[in-house]
Design a protein around this motif. Structure first.
Motif, PDB file in Angstrom:
ATOM      1  N   MET A 187     -51.727  56.625 -96.849  1.00  0.00           N
ATOM      2  CA  MET A 187     -50.608  57.851 -97.384  1.00  0.00           C
ATOM      3  C   MET A 187     -49.977  57.353 -98.353  1.00  0.00           C
ATOM      4  O   MET A 187     -49.601  56.801 -98.678  1.00  0.00           O
ATOM      5  CB  MET A 187     -50.174  57.623 -95.763  1.00  0.00           C
ATOM      6  CG  MET A 187     -50.750  58.439 -94.539  1.00  0.00           C
ATOM      7  SD  MET A 187     -49.998  59.509 -93.779  1.00  0.00           S
ATOM      8  CE  MET A 187     -48.878  57.975 -93.288  1.00  0.00           C
ATOM      9  N   ASN A 188     -50.032  58.247 -99.223  1.00  0.00           N
ATOM     10  CA  ASN A 188     -49.038  58.990-100.280  1.00  0.00           C
ATOM     11  C   ASN A 188     -48.072  59.528-100.866  1.00  0.00           C
ATOM     12  O   ASN A 188     -48.066  59.786 -99.824  1.00  0.00           O
ATOM     13  CB  ASN A 188     -49.705  59.069-101.433  1.00  0.00           C
ATOM     14  CG  ASN A 188     -51.060  58.005-101.698  1.00  0.00           C
ATOM     15  OD1 ASN A 188     -50.893  56.793-102.226  1.00  0.00           O
ATOM     16  ND2 ASN A 188     -52.904  58.309-101.739  1.00  0.00           N
ATOM     17  N   ALA A 189     -47.055  59.119-100.912  1.00  0.00           N
ATOM     18  CA  ALA A 189     -45.666  59.285-101.175  1.00  0.00           C
ATOM     19  C   ALA A 189     -46.265  61.138-102.182  1.00  0.00           C
ATOM     20  O   ALA A 189     -45.287  62.216-100.943  1.00  0.00           O
ATOM     21  CB  ALA A 189     -44.675  59.127-102.055  1.00  0.00           C
ATOM     22  N   LEU A 190     -46.857  61.720-102.602  1.00  0.00           N
ATOM     23  CA  LEU A 190     -47.268  62.797-103.165  1.00  0.00           C
ATOM     24  C   LEU A 190     -48.560  62.946-103.588  1.00  0.00           C
ATOM     25  O   LEU A 190     -49.790  61.757-104.093  1.00  0.00           O
ATOM     26  CB  LEU A 190     -46.523  63.481-104.109  1.00  0.00           C
ATOM     27  CG  LEU A 190     -46.200  64.336-104.512  1.00  0.00           C
ATOM     28  CD1 LEU A 190     -46.624  65.194-103.971  1.00  0.00           C
ATOM     29  CD2 LEU A 190     -45.850  64.264-105.571  1.00  0.00           C
ATOM     30  N   ASP A 191     -49.204  63.491-103.168  1.00  0.00           N
ATOM     31  CA  ASP A 191     -50.830  63.606-102.763  1.00  0.00           C
ATOM     32  C   ASP A 191     -51.182  65.511-104.126  1.00  0.00           C
ATOM     33  O   ASP A 191     -51.198  66.054-102.777  1.00  0.00           O
ATOM     34  CB  ASP A 191     -51.785  64.038-102.093  1.00  0.00           C
ATOM     35  CG  ASP A 191     -52.397  62.854-102.160  1.00  0.00           C
ATOM     36  OD1 ASP A 191     -53.255  61.853-103.553  1.00  0.00           O
ATOM     37  OD2 ASP A 191     -52.871  61.598-101.295  1.00  0.00           O
ATOM     38  N   ILE A 192     -51.344  65.813-105.512  1.00  0.00           N
ATOM     39  CA  ILE A 192     -51.590  67.133-104.972  1.00  0.00           C
ATOM     40  C   ILE A 192     -52.707  66.742-106.007  1.00  0.00           C
ATOM     41  O   ILE A 192     -53.448  66.012-106.420  1.00  0.00           O
ATOM     42  CB  ILE A 192     -51.073  67.749-106.330  1.00  0.00           C
ATOM     43  CG1 ILE A 192     -48.870  67.024-105.758  1.00  0.00           C
ATOM     44  CG2 ILE A 192     -50.937  69.334-106.290  1.00  0.00           C
ATOM     45  CD1 ILE A 192     -48.144  67.767-106.692  1.00  0.00           C
ATOM     46  N   ARG A 193     -54.091  68.149-105.135  1.00  0.00           N
ATOM     47  CA  ARG A 193     -55.162  68.123-105.621  1.00  0.00           C
ATOM     48  C   ARG A 193     -55.234  69.814-106.178  1.00  0.00           C
ATOM     49  O   ARG A 193     -55.320  70.592-105.955  1.00  0.00           O
ATOM     50  CB  ARG A 193     -56.128  68.198-104.422  1.00  0.00           C
ATOM     51  CG  ARG A 193     -56.225  66.611-103.905  1.00  0.00           C
ATOM     52  CD  ARG A 193     -57.132  66.036-105.065  1.00  0.00           C
ATOM     53  NE  ARG A 193     -56.831  64.388-104.934  1.00  0.00           N
ATOM     54  CZ  ARG A 193     -55.732  63.726-105.358  1.00  0.00           C
ATOM     55  NH1 ARG A 193     -54.985  64.024-106.196  1.00  0.00           N
ATOM     56  NH2 ARG A 193     -56.212  62.487-104.706  1.00  0.00           N
ATOM     57  N   GLY A 194     -56.203  69.603-107.651  1.00  0.00           N
ATOM     58  CA  GLY A 194     -56.684  71.149-107.793  1.00  0.00           C
ATOM     59  C   GLY A 194     -55.336  72.344-107.946  1.00  0.00           C
ATOM     60  O   GLY A 194     -55.475  73.511-108.140  1.00  0.00           O
ATOM     61  N   LEU A 195     -54.310  71.673-109.129  1.00  0.00           N
ATOM     62  CA  LEU A 195     -53.375  72.382-109.205  1.00  0.00           C
ATOM     63  C   LEU A 195     -52.980  72.900-110.510  1.00  0.00           C
ATOM     64  O   LEU A 195     -52.969  72.120-111.398  1.00  0.00           O
ATOM     65  CB  LEU A 195     -51.846  71.250-109.165  1.00  0.00           C
ATOM     66  CG  LEU A 195     -50.640  72.202-110.166  1.00  0.00           C
ATOM     67  CD1 LEU A 195     -50.257  73.333-108.708  1.00  0.00           C
ATOM     68  CD2 LEU A 195     -49.383  71.543-110.231  1.00  0.00           C
ATOM     69  N   ALA A 211     -51.154  69.991-101.830  1.00  0.00           N
ATOM     70  CA  ALA A 211     -50.609  69.142-101.402  1.00  0.00           C
ATOM     71  C   ALA A 211     -49.893  68.565-100.290  1.00  0.00           C
ATOM     72  O   ALA A 211     -49.853  69.173 -99.089  1.00  0.00           O
ATOM     73  CB  ALA A 211     -49.471  69.496-102.376  1.00  0.00           C
ATOM     74  N   GLN A 212     -50.521  67.302-100.404  1.00  0.00           N
ATOM     75  CA  GLN A 212     -49.915  66.076 -98.981  1.00  0.00           C
ATOM     76  C   GLN A 212     -48.441  65.774 -99.779  1.00  0.00           C
ATOM     77  O   GLN A 212     -48.370  64.586-100.128  1.00  0.00           O
ATOM     78  CB  GLN A 212     -50.752  65.992 -98.843  1.00  0.00           C
ATOM     79  CG  GLN A 212     -51.834  67.062 -98.062  1.00  0.00           C
ATOM     80  CD  GLN A 212     -53.270  66.042 -97.525  1.00  0.00           C
ATOM     81  OE1 GLN A 212     -53.409  64.690 -97.711  1.00  0.00           O
ATOM     82  NE2 GLN A 212     -53.903  66.271 -95.979  1.00  0.00           N
ATOM     83  N   VAL A 213     -47.863  65.250 -98.533  1.00  0.00           N
ATOM     84  CA  VAL A 213     -46.669  64.414 -98.322  1.00  0.00           C
ATOM     85  C   VAL A 213     -46.958  63.247 -97.222  1.00  0.00           C
ATOM     86  O   VAL A 213     -46.761  63.580 -96.148  1.00  0.00           O
ATOM     87  CB  VAL A 213     -45.251  64.813 -98.825  1.00  0.00           C
ATOM     88  CG1 VAL A 213     -44.050  63.659 -98.337  1.00  0.00           C
ATOM     89  CG2 VAL A 213     -45.298  66.103 -99.762  1.00  0.00           C
ATOM     90  N   LEU A 214     -47.140  61.930 -97.485  1.00  0.00           N
ATOM     91  CA  LEU A 214     -47.636  61.028 -96.391  1.00  0.00           C
ATOM     92  C   LEU A 214     -47.973  61.939 -95.359  1.00  0.00           C
ATOM     93  O   LEU A 214     -47.956  61.462 -94.056  1.00  0.00           O
ATOM     94  CB  LEU A 214     -45.599  60.880 -96.271  1.00  0.00           C
ATOM     95  CG  LEU A 214     -44.918  60.423 -96.448  1.00  0.00           C
ATOM     96  CD1 LEU A 214     -43.683  60.373 -96.225  1.00  0.00           C
ATOM     97  CD2 LEU A 214     -45.153  58.841 -97.363  1.00  0.00           C
ATOM     98  N   GLY A 215     -49.410  62.055 -96.127  1.00  0.00           N
ATOM     99  CA  GLY A 215     -50.431  62.503 -94.841  1.00  0.00           C
ATOM    100  C   GLY A 215     -50.051  64.410 -94.296  1.00  0.00           C
ATOM    101  O   GLY A 215     -50.987  64.669 -93.728  1.00  0.00           O
ATOM    102  N   ARG A 216     -48.330  64.748 -94.306  1.00  0.00           N
ATOM    103  CA  ARG A 216     -48.353  66.010 -93.820  1.00  0.00           C
ATOM    104  C   ARG A 216     -48.263  67.083 -95.226  1.00  0.00           C
ATOM    105  O   ARG A 216     -47.934  66.618 -96.324  1.00  0.00           O
ATOM    106  CB  ARG A 216     -46.704  66.168 -93.239  1.00  0.00           C
ATOM    107  CG  ARG A 216     -46.867  65.349 -92.437  1.00  0.00           C
ATOM    108  CD  ARG A 216     -45.216  65.405 -91.869  1.00  0.00           C
ATOM    109  NE  ARG A 216     -44.535  64.295 -92.514  1.00  0.00           N
ATOM    110  CZ  ARG A 216     -43.323  64.115 -91.863  1.00  0.00           C
ATOM    111  NH1 ARG A 216     -42.522  65.344 -91.450  1.00  0.00           N
ATOM    112  NH2 ARG A 216     -42.282  64.036 -92.984  1.00  0.00           N
ATOM    113  N   GLU A 217     -48.708  68.281 -94.771  1.00  0.00           N
ATOM    114  CA  GLU A 217     -49.108  69.318 -95.306  1.00  0.00           C
ATOM    115  C   GLU A 217     -47.792  69.885 -96.485  1.00  0.00           C
ATOM    116  O   GLU A 217     -46.800  69.798 -95.315  1.00  0.00           O
ATOM    117  CB  GLU A 217     -49.987  70.379 -94.719  1.00  0.00           C
ATOM    118  CG  GLU A 217     -50.812  71.544 -95.945  1.00  0.00           C
ATOM    119  CD  GLU A 217     -52.255  70.602 -96.182  1.00  0.00           C
ATOM    120  OE1 GLU A 217     -52.618  70.697 -97.708  1.00  0.00           O
ATOM    121  OE2 GLU A 217     -52.691  69.362 -95.422  1.00  0.00           O
ATOM    122  N   LEU A 218     -47.887  69.860 -97.587  1.00  0.00           N
ATOM    123  CA  LEU A 218     -46.901  70.699 -98.539  1.00  0.00           C
ATOM    124  C   LEU A 218     -47.363  71.480 -98.951  1.00  0.00           C
ATOM    125  O   LEU A 218     -48.278  71.823 -99.783  1.00  0.00           O
ATOM    126  CB  LEU A 218     -46.578  69.788 -99.767  1.00  0.00           C
ATOM    127  CG  LEU A 218     -45.192  70.452-100.742  1.00  0.00           C
ATOM    128  CD1 LEU A 218     -44.339  70.620-100.085  1.00  0.00           C
ATOM    129  CD2 LEU A 218     -45.491  69.667-101.638  1.00  0.00           C
TER     130      LEU A 218
END
Lengths: 502, 359
Positions: A1-9, A61-68
């Motif tokens: 789990m990453n602190a922040l995961d942004i995809r395709g912004l 985007a996900q923060v620690l696996g949670r949807e942002l």
């Protein structure tokens, strides 16, 4: 789990793509640097993350696996994403405690009176999370800039114990070198406690010194994400600029000129400018380049007397120009054009002709009376010569477009027939057509043996116009580029970003 | 990176349109620019119909004009520094100071010729203006606060000089004749006002000094960077303002002669209302003729109301002047709001074409 995961912004402003399918991954406990030139899209990315802009459809985007939910400030806040901007946003007259408590609920006694001992304890805990304890009863104004940055970070930290993502937007722009090290300690302390830091910065030394991973944006796209250990200053600069160093010269190189300088500037010092020397010869255009914070933005103000110099002398011919005295500078044969028109140059609610002639309206005076007819005739000549688009000489200056206002200011300066013309970011905020016209006018006048000093954030502008460009970094000249030798936009960019000659 | 928005030429053509639109203004704005004149004519017609026997007599006109001259001079005193963006709230107190000094000389030194006393008053007032300007320019006190403070100090000086009593300076008949005589049916004091107004109009509109004052009022920092002696201009405008204020006191000594401590401060508000109402007239900036016309339009309105509704209407004047000031300033700030809006639109257009937005 990453602190922040942004995809395709992606982010499009009225048809123009500013961010194009950007991915960004910040791992837990790391310092992740985000770099790019002006206009690369990094500010937009931060603003989307902060919820200021909504992204185009398709970004996740996900923060620690949670949807942002991107584009929602509340959602970002809920997931412990915190922002510290360059201006810090502290109330300098309030105490450290009061600043920390801004945006928090004060603890109360009996539901009414503020429980100050408890508030001070909370403030003390917050500040302790960022390093050694400091006195929470002092006002923020009593602290140095490094401590203030710490206070801003402490205030941004969430109250809960979940790991947070702290976004630092250009935190070192105003920091002296020794304070940068203190800030790095704070940053390392944050990551050691399990938080992640996203650092936006122009200063490559700092990025190389403190970050674990670097993501480079260029023209709205992600160019690379690399471990910091694998890059050095040179390779990082090339990633940021994105082009091999090339030479493009538009003005012919000047013949070697040994004539005496018409203006000499020695030891010029200001807030962030430390001791620079500039010589100007008749007919020469000298440029000053540098990133924000390099001292470049102060040069014109110090030379023309808009602000007081901390040190140094300015001479035109044999006349010395005193510090902080624009009148004396004009009398010595200097004139200037400022890019920050509204603040420093334009007289709103006055007409175009008054705005042109204001520096020396006396020349249209006969026997104490102003000859409006003569004045209008002169204004008409300038409108014609510079191609100013206006409904007439008596049009309110506010009805003109920015480019045409700027041309009126060009007329105001040129009619004084200065020996030295100082241009302070002269084409800021005007359209490209007007920009080229202004360049043409300035180059033409320089050929008539006027000396020109130009400071600009636009490397292309400097490369096109100048005979020499002095590149500033951290308040000093780090390189002098000469036309026909090593002057081109890419080299200016490279030198000002890396802080060393290419 | 550049946002696409309008093509580079688009802003100039649009602004060209808006520039030419400003020449053909909407009717409402044109009417607004002449509203004081229209109001004056309207009052004349209205009260001419209601009270033809009293309002339309030459006596009433002569009286209203000669009663208004002193206040109108005070209004011009307020106008001078306002052009440079400086408020001089001490003009009423300066007028009172001039009057008290004239009376003091008249009572205590009857041998001194009064023209010499008047000259002395003008010099003393110039000194008062110099003091105000030092407070404003050197100590960087806001002009509103500085001149409000100075006006109280001047009031204290007047109370001290007059021992808080009425003063009647026993001016000789020759002096009083200078304030009450008529020239071809026109009160002579109206001619003084006219000469002063012509002089100020010439200086403000047709000399470099007037241009420079306006530039300081428009953008002081830009004025400094254009090489203007901003501090000297402000000092000069405050000294002139105080001298014109003192002149109002001298004219009052010719006309009435008697000092009482309520006279000076009471003139400040009507003067201020006239200047701000006048600033919405003609070229729509503080100007001499707008000020005078606004003042007398109001004065005639008050006179007509008093004649129509009788002596019980002493409360009309402040009501009238207060309402006018509010309406005039509200109109002016709407104008300011419009230019701000258009400038913001322009800025947006510029940023759309030329400023990088992504960084």
């Amino acid at each position: 789990m990453n602190a922040l995961d942004i995809r395709g912004l992606s982010k499009t402003f009225s048809g123009h793509v500013v961010l194009h399918g950007v991915d960004l991954t910040v791992r837990r406990g790391e310092v992740h640097a985000l770099v790019g030139q002006n206009g690369s899209g990094k500010s937009t990315l931060i603003k989307v993350l902060a919820g200021y802009h909504a992204p185009d459809a398709g970004a996740t985007a996900q923060v620690l696996g949670r949807e942002l939910t991107l584009g929602s400030a509340a959602a970002a806040d809920r997931l412990n994403i915190r922002f510290v901007h360059q201006d810090l946003g502290l109330a300098n007259d309030l105490t450290l405690t009061e600043n920390i408590m801004l945006g928090r609920r004060y603890p109360r006694r009996a539901g009414i009176a503020i429980d100050w001992p408890k508030a001070r304890r909370i403030a003390h805990e917050c500040i302790s999370r960022t390093g050694p304890a400091i006195d929470v009863n002092r006002t923020v104004a009593e602290f140095g800039i490094a401590e203030r940055t710490r206070i801003a970070i402490a205030r941004a930290l969430p109250d809960n114990d979940d790991p947070a993502l702290i976004v630092l937007d250009e935190p070192t722009a105003a920091l002296p070198a020794q304070d940068v090290e203190k800030l790095f300690d704070t940053i390392r302390g944050l990551t050691a406690a399990g938080n992640a830091v996203l650092l936006v910065s122009h200063h490559l030394d700092e990025i190389l010194g403190v970050s674990d991973t670097v993501t480079v944006l260029r023209d709205g796209a992600r160019v690379a994400t690399v471990p910091t250990a694998e890059v050095d200053k040179h390779s990082l600069t090339e990633l940021i600029i994105g082009r091999a160093l090339s030479r493009d010269v538009e003005r012919a190189p000047r013949a070697v000129d040994d004539s005496r300088p018409i203006a000499t500037i020695e030891g010029l010092s200001g807030t962030s400018l430390l001791d620079i020397d500039i010589d100007l010869r008749p007919g020469e255009i000298v440029g000053i380049a540098g990133l924000t914070g390099s001292g470049r933005e102060e040069v014109a103000a110090l030379v023309t007397g808009r602000t007081h110099r901390d040190g140094g002398t300015v001479r035109i011919g044999s006349r010395s120009v005193p510090s902080g005295d624009p009148r004396a500078a004009l009398a010595a044969g200097m004139a200037w054009i400022v890019g920050e028109r509204a603040r420093y140059a334009v007289f709103p609610a006055m007409d175009l002709r008054s705005n042109i002639t204001i520096g020396d309206v006396g020349r249209h005076q006969r026997g104490g009376r102003l000859r409006h007819h003569d004045e209008r005739a002169e204004a008409r000549d300038w409108i014609h010569e510079l191609g100013i688009v206006a409904s007439g000489t008596d049009a309110d200056i506010a009805t003109l477009s920015g480019g045409n206002q700027q041309k009126a200011l060009v007329a105001r300066a040129l009619r004084l027939k200065p020996a030295v013309l100082v241009l302070d970011d002269p084409t800021a905020g005007i359209d490209i057509g007007a920009r080229q016209q202004v360049h043409g006018i300035i180059a033409g006048r320089a050929d008539e043996s006027m000396a020109v000093l130009i400071t600009s954030t636009d490397s292309e502008e400097l490369a096109r116009l100048c005979d020499r460009v002095l590149v500033l970094a951290r308040g000093r000249v780090v390189a002098e580029l000469a036309r026909g030798v090593d002057l081109d936009a890419a080299t200016i960019d490279h030198t000002q970003v890396s802080g060393v000659p290419a | 990176m550049r946002t696409n928005a309008p093509a580079p030429e688009a802003p100039s053509t649009r602004n060209l349109k808006s520039a030419s639109a400003s020449q053909r203004q909407p009717l409402s704005i044109t009417i607004g620019r002449y509203s004081a004149l229209i109001l004056w004519v309207g009052f004349t017609v209205l009260f001419g119909i209601l009270r033809p026997d009293t309002f339309l007599t030459s006596v009433t006109w002569r009286l209203t004009i000669s009663e208004g001259v002193v206040t109108a001079v005070v209004a011009l005193a307020f106008l001078i520094p306002l052009v440079a963006g400086v408020y001089d709230l001490s003009v009423g107190a300066t007028m009172g100071t001039g009057l008290v000094l004239m009376n003091w000389v008249g009572i205590n030194h009857p041998g001194v010729p009064l023209w010499l006393a008047a000259l002395g008053v003008l010099l003393a007032c110039a000194f008062v203006g110099l003091c105000s300007s030092i407070i404003i320019v050197r100590f960087r006190v806001d002009s509103l606060i500085a001149t409000l403070g100075v006006s109280q100090v001047l009031l204290a000086f007047q109370l001290f000089m007059s021992e808080n009593r009425q003063m009647t300076g026993a001016f000789d008949d020759g002096w009083l004749d200078l304030g009450t005589r008529q020239v071809m049916g026109v009160p002579i004091v109206a001619l003084y006002l006219l000469v002063l107004a012509l002089l100020l109009w010439f200086v403000l509109e047709h000399t470099p000094v007037g241009r420079h004052l306006r530039a300081v009022g428009s953008n002081p920092e830009a004025a400094r960077l254009a090489g203007l002696g901003v501090e000297r201009l402000i000092t000069g405008s405050l000294m002139c303002s105080a001298m014109v204020g003192g002149l109002a006191g001298i004219i009052f000594s010719m006309k009435v002669g008697t000092y009482s401590s309520s006279i000076g401060p009471g003139l400040l508000f009507p003067a201020l209302a006239a200047v701000f109402f006048g600033a919405s007239q003609f070229a729509r900036r503080p100007n001499v003729w707008g000020t005078l016309i606004a003042y007398f339009a109001l004065a005639f309105g008050v006179k007509g109301l008093q004649l129509t509704f009788g002596p019980g209407t002493f409360w009309i004047q402040p009501l009238f002047q207060g309402a006018t000031l509010l309406i005039a300033v509200a109109m002016a700030s709407r104008v300011v709001g419009q230019t701000r809006r258009s400038r913001r639109l322009q800025k947006d257009a510029e940023q759309g074409t030329a400023t990088p937005t992504g960084s």
